[in-house]
Design a protein around this motif. Sequence first.
Motif, PDB file in Angstrom:
ATOM      1  N   ILE A  16      13.011  94.390  -5.992  1.00 25.45           N
ATOM      2  CA  ILE A  16      11.760  94.236  -5.244  1.00 25.45           C
ATOM      3  C   ILE A  16      11.945  93.219  -4.127  1.00 25.45           C
ATOM      4  N   GLY A  20      12.112  94.491  -0.379  1.00 26.50           N
ATOM      5  CA  GLY A  20      10.967  93.954   0.348  1.00 26.50           C
ATOM      6  C   GLY A  20      11.357  93.152   1.574  1.00 26.50           C
ATOM      7  N   PHE A 142       7.899  99.491  -6.788  1.00 24.50           N
ATOM      8  CA  PHE A 142       6.791  98.689  -6.287  1.00 24.50           C
ATOM      9  C   PHE A 142       7.202  97.765  -5.139  1.00 24.50           C
ATOM     10  N   THR A 145       4.939  98.257  -2.254  1.00 25.52           N
ATOM     11  CA  THR A 145       3.591  97.794  -2.604  1.00 25.52           C
ATOM     12  C   THR A 145       3.481  96.278  -2.466  1.00 25.52           C
ATOM     13  N   VAL A 146       4.556  95.581  -2.834  1.00 23.27           N
ATOM     14  CA  VAL A 146       4.582  94.123  -2.722  1.00 23.27           C
ATOM     15  C   VAL A 146       5.033  93.695  -1.325  1.00 23.27           C
ATOM     16  N   GLY A 147       6.057  94.371  -0.802  1.00 29.18           N
ATOM     17  CA  GLY A 147       6.705  93.912   0.427  1.00 29.18           C
ATOM     18  C   GLY A 147       5.853  94.026   1.666  1.00 29.18           C
ATOM     19  N   THR A 150       2.761  91.533   1.744  1.00 22.39           N
ATOM     20  CA  THR A 150       3.251  90.162   1.837  1.00 22.39           C
ATOM     21  C   THR A 150       3.810  89.881   3.223  1.00 22.39           C
TER      22      THR A 150
END
Length: 407
Positions: A16, A20, A142, A145-147, A150
């Motif tokens: 991730i 990301g 994910f 979804t996180v990268g 952020t």
Amino acid sequence: MSPATRAVLLLGITQIIGYGTLIYAVVLAVPQISDSFGWSRAFGLSGFSLALIVAGLASPRAGRLIERFGGRSVMATGSATAALGLAAMSLIEGPVSYLLVWTVLGLGMAGTLYDPAFATLGSLFAHRARRLITSLTLIAGFASTVGWPTTLFLLETYGWRETYLVFAAVTACVALPLHLLLPRPVQPAFRTSPAAVPGPVTEDAGVVADGLARKRIFMLLAVAFSCAAFQFVGLSAHLLALLRDMGMPATAAVMVGTLIGPSQVGARVLELFFARNVSPLAVGLTSGGVILLAFAVLSLFGVGTPSAAVFAALYGGSNGLSTIVRGTLPLYLFGADGYAVLLGRIARPVLIVGALAPFALGVAFDFAGAWAALTLAFVASCLSCAALCMILVHCRRNARVNLPVAE
């Protein structure tokens, strides 16, 4: 917690972080960097393409190092290299330093992303690597979804230089220590040659015994994975623009694009729970069939919101399966002996072709229109499917057992 579960969780977190900061941040950060220096967007993205090419060239060496020393030290070194490159990105002053930094980041990619992670799991847990690889891709799914949120928050709040400093700190302070917590490699005192193993197929031996057939199948595998990468990377870079050019409103195109990520994860969940007794080759052929079906939907029903949504869902599902197959099919075909080296060799053409795909589809888009770009991606998908079908034929002639084979 078992060593295998711990390894998957550790690698999931680091994937991730890696995807990301090194992959998904590009689409948001590079335009800001280009605007601040007055560069064209094409030049800004050329740095990313350079990094992918460097990663492809370095991947065989990374695979050999993982085979010899294990993934723990190699991936930790990759994290350190990536952290150095991310920190250096915050200090660039012109095009030369910009491209040099991307060269360093390419070396970091070769040691931190999916290929070294798959190789690490394969070298540590060959007998159950397939389920572990699938589980890893579920967690790493994910990353976008996180990268993306952020990265967007950091860019809007602090700017791109500070954003890359944060990326460097997270890589150095989180990903690097987590890689050092991976299990140490266990070197067996003796490993039987795959050609000498009789009886049922195991992941330690692989299904293909004949030496000449192994060489042919390796070439076909490289073609299949490279063509699949061309289609996915190329369309990922241009899909929203293609849909808008064909008459879809911008808002609808973006909403369609949001279906890709959940479809990837959904396909991986289905593979984990319902395809455990299906050979990775069958899963690969299913992935190829799904993407061809996606193109058929657009061709038959035109580009409207419903048909584009179906296309995006099938496209995402196909890629979700393809990512798993990229790690499990080489292990299934050739066995655990030399698995890390093999993944590194396959990653070279895959990453290089992927680096060139956005440019190739962009040229087709600019000079011949959206349908020409889609046709080019469709041809690449057909070639990928054809290569997998030829692998199936070769396996039926040369395999230790009849296909398909449960794991």
